[in-house]
Scaffold this motif. Structure first.
Motif, PDB file in Angstrom:
ATOM      1  N   SER A 191      15.310  21.135 -12.890  1.00 36.15           N
ATOM      2  CA  SER A 191      14.746  22.521 -13.589  1.00 36.15           C
ATOM      3  C   SER A 191      13.960  22.457 -14.700  1.00 36.15           C
ATOM      4  O   SER A 191      13.429  23.468 -15.184  1.00 36.15           O
ATOM      5  CB  SER A 191      15.865  23.456 -13.712  1.00 36.15           C
ATOM      6  OG  SER A 191      16.770  22.977 -14.488  1.00 36.15           O
ATOM      7  N   ARG A 192      13.858  21.321 -15.449  1.00 38.88           N
ATOM      8  CA  ARG A 192      13.113  21.062 -16.469  1.00 38.88           C
ATOM      9  C   ARG A 192      11.560  20.801 -16.274  1.00 38.88           C
ATOM     10  O   ARG A 192      11.131  19.984 -15.139  1.00 38.88           O
ATOM     11  CB  ARG A 192      13.637  20.009 -17.349  1.00 38.88           C
ATOM     12  CG  ARG A 192      15.026  20.242 -17.687  1.00 38.88           C
ATOM     13  CD  ARG A 192      15.190  21.663 -18.533  1.00 38.88           C
ATOM     14  NE  ARG A 192      16.441  22.090 -18.953  1.00 38.88           N
ATOM     15  CZ  ARG A 192      17.266  22.706 -18.481  1.00 38.88           C
ATOM     16  NH1 ARG A 192      17.099  23.751 -17.462  1.00 38.88           N
ATOM     17  NH2 ARG A 192      18.493  23.154 -19.037  1.00 38.88           N
ATOM     18  N   PRO A 193      10.566  21.224 -17.121  1.00 39.56           N
ATOM     19  CA  PRO A 193       9.374  20.724 -17.006  1.00 39.56           C
ATOM     20  C   PRO A 193       8.946  19.295 -16.973  1.00 39.56           C
ATOM     21  O   PRO A 193       9.823  18.482 -17.558  1.00 39.56           O
ATOM     22  CB  PRO A 193       8.660  21.501 -17.993  1.00 39.56           C
ATOM     23  CG  PRO A 193       9.554  21.808 -19.079  1.00 39.56           C
ATOM     24  CD  PRO A 193      10.688  21.981 -18.559  1.00 39.56           C
ATOM     25  N   ASP A 194       7.715  19.069 -16.381  1.00 40.92           N
ATOM     26  CA  ASP A 194       7.541  17.553 -16.242  1.00 40.92           C
ATOM     27  C   ASP A 194       7.536  16.775 -17.644  1.00 40.92           C
ATOM     28  O   ASP A 194       7.508  15.425 -17.793  1.00 40.92           O
ATOM     29  CB  ASP A 194       6.195  17.181 -15.682  1.00 40.92           C
ATOM     30  CG  ASP A 194       6.275  17.833 -14.162  1.00 40.92           C
ATOM     31  OD1 ASP A 194       7.545  17.855 -13.632  1.00 40.92           O
ATOM     32  OD2 ASP A 194       5.184  17.995 -13.442  1.00 40.92           O
ATOM     33  N   ASN A 195       7.105  17.522 -18.694  1.00 41.03           N
ATOM     34  CA  ASN A 195       7.093  16.741 -20.104  1.00 41.03           C
ATOM     35  C   ASN A 195       8.401  17.023 -20.732  1.00 41.03           C
ATOM     36  O   ASN A 195       8.299  16.875 -21.835  1.00 41.03           O
ATOM     37  CB  ASN A 195       5.929  17.437 -20.752  1.00 41.03           C
ATOM     38  CG  ASN A 195       6.080  18.835 -20.977  1.00 41.03           C
ATOM     39  OD1 ASN A 195       7.100  19.818 -20.558  1.00 41.03           O
ATOM     40  ND2 ASN A 195       5.417  19.493 -21.816  1.00 41.03           N
ATOM     41  N   TRP A 196       9.513  17.085 -20.204  1.00 41.46           N
ATOM     42  CA  TRP A 196      10.749  17.340 -20.754  1.00 41.46           C
ATOM     43  C   TRP A 196      11.233  15.702 -21.342  1.00 41.46           C
ATOM     44  O   TRP A 196      10.876  14.874 -20.554  1.00 41.46           O
ATOM     45  CB  TRP A 196      11.748  17.624 -19.794  1.00 41.46           C
ATOM     46  CG  TRP A 196      12.858  18.383 -20.435  1.00 41.46           C
ATOM     47  CD1 TRP A 196      14.316  17.819 -20.544  1.00 41.46           C
ATOM     48  CD2 TRP A 196      13.103  19.582 -21.028  1.00 41.46           C
ATOM     49  NE1 TRP A 196      15.159  18.630 -20.922  1.00 41.46           N
ATOM     50  CE2 TRP A 196      14.549  19.488 -21.332  1.00 41.46           C
ATOM     51  CE3 TRP A 196      12.319  20.591 -21.675  1.00 41.46           C
ATOM     52  CZ2 TRP A 196      14.999  20.746 -22.280  1.00 41.46           C
ATOM     53  CZ3 TRP A 196      12.595  21.681 -22.350  1.00 41.46           C
ATOM     54  CH2 TRP A 196      14.202  21.659 -22.532  1.00 41.46           C
ATOM     55  N   PRO A 197      11.853  15.702 -22.307  1.00 40.59           N
ATOM     56  CA  PRO A 197      11.762  14.612 -22.938  1.00 40.59           C
ATOM     57  C   PRO A 197      13.181  13.763 -22.445  1.00 40.59           C
ATOM     58  O   PRO A 197      13.330  12.376 -22.840  1.00 40.59           O
ATOM     59  CB  PRO A 197      12.212  14.605 -24.697  1.00 40.59           C
ATOM     60  CG  PRO A 197      12.781  16.046 -24.642  1.00 40.59           C
ATOM     61  CD  PRO A 197      12.013  16.819 -23.380  1.00 40.59           C
ATOM     62  N   ILE A 198      14.018  14.200 -21.690  1.00 39.75           N
ATOM     63  CA  ILE A 198      15.037  13.431 -21.397  1.00 39.75           C
ATOM     64  C   ILE A 198      15.704  13.574 -19.799  1.00 39.75           C
ATOM     65  O   ILE A 198      15.130  14.861 -19.418  1.00 39.75           O
ATOM     66  CB  ILE A 198      16.318  13.626 -22.152  1.00 39.75           C
ATOM     67  CG1 ILE A 198      17.501  12.555 -22.101  1.00 39.75           C
ATOM     68  CG2 ILE A 198      16.913  14.994 -22.175  1.00 39.75           C
ATOM     69  CD1 ILE A 198      18.423  12.519 -23.214  1.00 39.75           C
ATOM     70  N   TRP A 199      16.295  12.756 -19.228  1.00 37.15           N
ATOM     71  CA  TRP A 199      16.454  12.872 -17.944  1.00 37.15           C
ATOM     72  C   TRP A 199      17.566  13.837 -17.510  1.00 37.15           C
ATOM     73  O   TRP A 199      17.746  14.419 -16.309  1.00 37.15           O
ATOM     74  CB  TRP A 199      17.051  11.545 -17.334  1.00 37.15           C
ATOM     75  CG  TRP A 199      18.483  10.862 -18.043  1.00 37.15           C
ATOM     76  CD1 TRP A 199      18.116   9.952 -19.031  1.00 37.15           C
ATOM     77  CD2 TRP A 199      19.683  11.089 -17.801  1.00 37.15           C
ATOM     78  NE1 TRP A 199      19.648   9.437 -19.222  1.00 37.15           N
ATOM     79  CE2 TRP A 199      20.565  10.236 -18.871  1.00 37.15           C
ATOM     80  CE3 TRP A 199      20.254  12.002 -17.093  1.00 37.15           C
ATOM     81  CZ2 TRP A 199      21.886  10.246 -18.951  1.00 37.15           C
ATOM     82  CZ3 TRP A 199      21.661  11.966 -17.111  1.00 37.15           C
ATOM     83  CH2 TRP A 199      22.255  10.988 -18.176  1.00 37.15           C
ATOM     84  N   GLY A 200      18.452  14.254 -18.656  1.00 36.64           N
ATOM     85  CA  GLY A 200      19.572  15.223 -18.146  1.00 36.64           C
ATOM     86  C   GLY A 200      20.011  15.781 -19.416  1.00 36.64           C
ATOM     87  O   GLY A 200      19.641  15.479 -20.514  1.00 36.64           O
ATOM     88  N   ASP A 201      21.018  16.869 -19.293  1.00 38.60           N
ATOM     89  CA  ASP A 201      21.633  17.248 -20.527  1.00 38.60           C
ATOM     90  C   ASP A 201      23.309  16.907 -20.925  1.00 38.60           C
ATOM     91  O   ASP A 201      23.415  16.746 -21.926  1.00 38.60           O
ATOM     92  CB  ASP A 201      21.346  18.870 -20.684  1.00 38.60           C
ATOM     93  CG  ASP A 201      21.933  19.440 -19.625  1.00 38.60           C
ATOM     94  OD1 ASP A 201      22.883  18.997 -18.745  1.00 38.60           O
ATOM     95  OD2 ASP A 201      21.513  20.738 -19.421  1.00 38.60           O
ATOM     96  N   VAL A 202      23.885  16.693 -19.721  1.00 39.38           N
ATOM     97  CA  VAL A 202      25.230  16.362 -19.866  1.00 39.38           C
ATOM     98  C   VAL A 202      25.892  17.038 -20.740  1.00 39.38           C
ATOM     99  O   VAL A 202      26.266  16.626 -22.005  1.00 39.38           O
ATOM    100  CB  VAL A 202      25.332  14.860 -20.113  1.00 39.38           C
ATOM    101  CG1 VAL A 202      26.957  14.387 -20.147  1.00 39.38           C
ATOM    102  CG2 VAL A 202      24.536  14.198 -19.368  1.00 39.38           C
ATOM    103  N   TYR A 203      26.350  18.546 -20.324  1.00 41.09           N
ATOM    104  CA  TYR A 203      27.087  19.377 -21.123  1.00 41.09           C
ATOM    105  C   TYR A 203      28.304  19.622 -20.568  1.00 41.09           C
ATOM    106  O   TYR A 203      28.333  20.068 -19.367  1.00 41.09           O
ATOM    107  CB  TYR A 203      26.040  20.656 -21.071  1.00 41.09           C
ATOM    108  CG  TYR A 203      26.784  21.637 -22.250  1.00 41.09           C
ATOM    109  CD1 TYR A 203      26.113  21.876 -23.443  1.00 41.09           C
ATOM    110  CD2 TYR A 203      27.557  22.534 -21.451  1.00 41.09           C
ATOM    111  CE1 TYR A 203      26.975  22.798 -24.442  1.00 41.09           C
ATOM    112  CE2 TYR A 203      28.444  23.634 -22.394  1.00 41.09           C
ATOM    113  CZ  TYR A 203      27.895  23.635 -23.903  1.00 41.09           C
ATOM    114  OH  TYR A 203      28.615  24.739 -24.497  1.00 41.09           O
ATOM    115  N   LEU A 204      29.269  19.516 -21.359  1.00 38.51           N
ATOM    116  CA  LEU A 204      30.721  19.981 -20.676  1.00 38.51           C
ATOM    117  C   LEU A 204      31.703  20.728 -21.589  1.00 38.51           C
ATOM    118  O   LEU A 204      31.440  20.583 -22.652  1.00 38.51           O
ATOM    119  CB  LEU A 204      31.536  18.491 -20.506  1.00 38.51           C
ATOM    120  CG  LEU A 204      30.951  17.296 -19.752  1.00 38.51           C
ATOM    121  CD1 LEU A 204      29.879  16.221 -20.589  1.00 38.51           C
ATOM    122  CD2 LEU A 204      31.686  16.248 -19.360  1.00 38.51           C
TER     123      LEU A 204
END
Length: 333
Positions: free
Chosen positions: A233-246
């Motif tokens: 869901s992130r735009p193509d220029n997003w800086p990282i592959w995922g957010d990993v929030y728990l």
């Protein structure tokens, strides 16, 4: 002490570039050979990391090069053939996630490694990120009591290329992003999934042949409930592959994990938006631990079995969405 000599089998996966960087930085490792069937990628990787032994046939690499271990970072559907060939050549294996696209292939890979008596580690980098490792310590010490519920997200950008080809990737955002947090839930609870229910959608990038978002509900055998919200869901220029929030709820406490928030966001009139991360290098820590596993004859923290079990959860999600019902585990290959 003798360096562990590595080969990287394909730079198709974007993580291969970070793994190669790590190998070039670690004094106990050496990247000595590269395989890729894409000549442009092969040339770029060889020039970037100063590797002279390059191959367009990985079987030739495995026969000719004096290497101790391989890192498999090809398209998901090709992991199986490369892992079996590497095991039969006596090479230790670090395999990118998901371990395979079917349970049949995953079982073949693990059997080949067992027959050859080589190490097989799954590249679950979050088992090596200091934030999520510390959470494991807190849980094991009884800090929050018995775990009741784990809620997770893994939102990222669409990687492009073969990730949108279901034959090569095995699926879309579910295959790409579910396995990370599913593995953390298994690691934290010490339990296997018993039931999976999923709703999968193509709501963000309708041009793709794969799904781009999903919501999973998981019940573990020990009674813990879990959820995974995964998407491209992130735009193509997003800086990282995922957010990993728990969010981890226990009988006597609550833990919130936001693994990649050790960073600075900068938006100014003078330059484009930038993101500066200065947290742990989990790729580095994962590969360093893999070297320790080889040298000390240990079992990997993220084993091939862990890779297989996380894949089973992702496959159950696809089956649940298709059948519109709860899927009970284990699946029968």
């Amino acid at each position: 002490m003798k360096k562990i000599r590595f080969a990287i089998l394909s730079f198709a996966h974007l993580h291969a570039w970070s793994y190669a960087r790590v190998l070039s930085e670690l004094p106990e490792a050496e990247l000595v050979a590269i395989y890729d069937d894409n000549m442009d990628r092969l040339k770029k990787a060889a020039e970037t990391y100063g590797v002279k032994a390059v191959y367009s046939d990985y079987n030739e690499l495995l026969k000719k090069e004096d290497i101790d271990a391989v890192i498999i970072t090809s398209e998901n559907a090709r992991h199986c053939e490369m892992a079996i060939a590497s095991a039969e050549a006596g090479k230790h294996i670090l395999c990118e996630k998901p371990i395979a696209t079917t349970l049949e292939d995953a079982d073949k890979m693990l059997s080949a490694a067992k027959r050859a008596d080589v190490k097989f580690q799954t590249a679950f980098v979050m088992r090596y990120h200091e934030a999520t490792v510390h959470v494991k310590r807190l849980i094991d010490s009884g800090e929050i009591g018995k775990i009741l519920i784990i809620t997770t997200t893994n939102h990222g950008k669409y990687p492009g290329g073969w990730f949108g080809d279901p034959k090569l990737a095995g699926g879309g955002s579910v295959m790409d992003h579910v396995v990370h947090t599913a593995d953390l839930m298994r690691w934290y609870t010490g339990s296997e999934a018993a039931e999976v229910y999923a709703i999968i959608g193509k709501n963000i990038r309708p041009e793709l042949a794969t799904e781009d978002c999903a919501l999973l509900s998981i019940k573990f055998r020990n009674g813990t409930l879990g959820s995974i919200d995964c998407s491209w869901s992130r735009p193509d220029n997003w800086p990282i592959w995922g957010d990993v929030y728990l969010g981890i709820y226990g009988t006597s406490g609550y833990i919130v994990v936001n693994a990649f928030m050790t960073n600075i966001w900068l938006a100014s009139q003078n330059k484009q938006f930038t993101w500066h991360y200065f947290g742990p290098d989990c790729d580095r820590d994962m590969i360093r631990d893999f070297i320790r596993v080889i040298r000390e004859d240990l079992e990997p923290r993220a084993s091939g079995w862990d890779g297989r079990q996380a894949l089973e959860i992702a496959l159950a999600a696809y089956e649940s969405n298709k059948m519109k019902k709860v899927i009970k585990l284990p699946l029968i290959p």
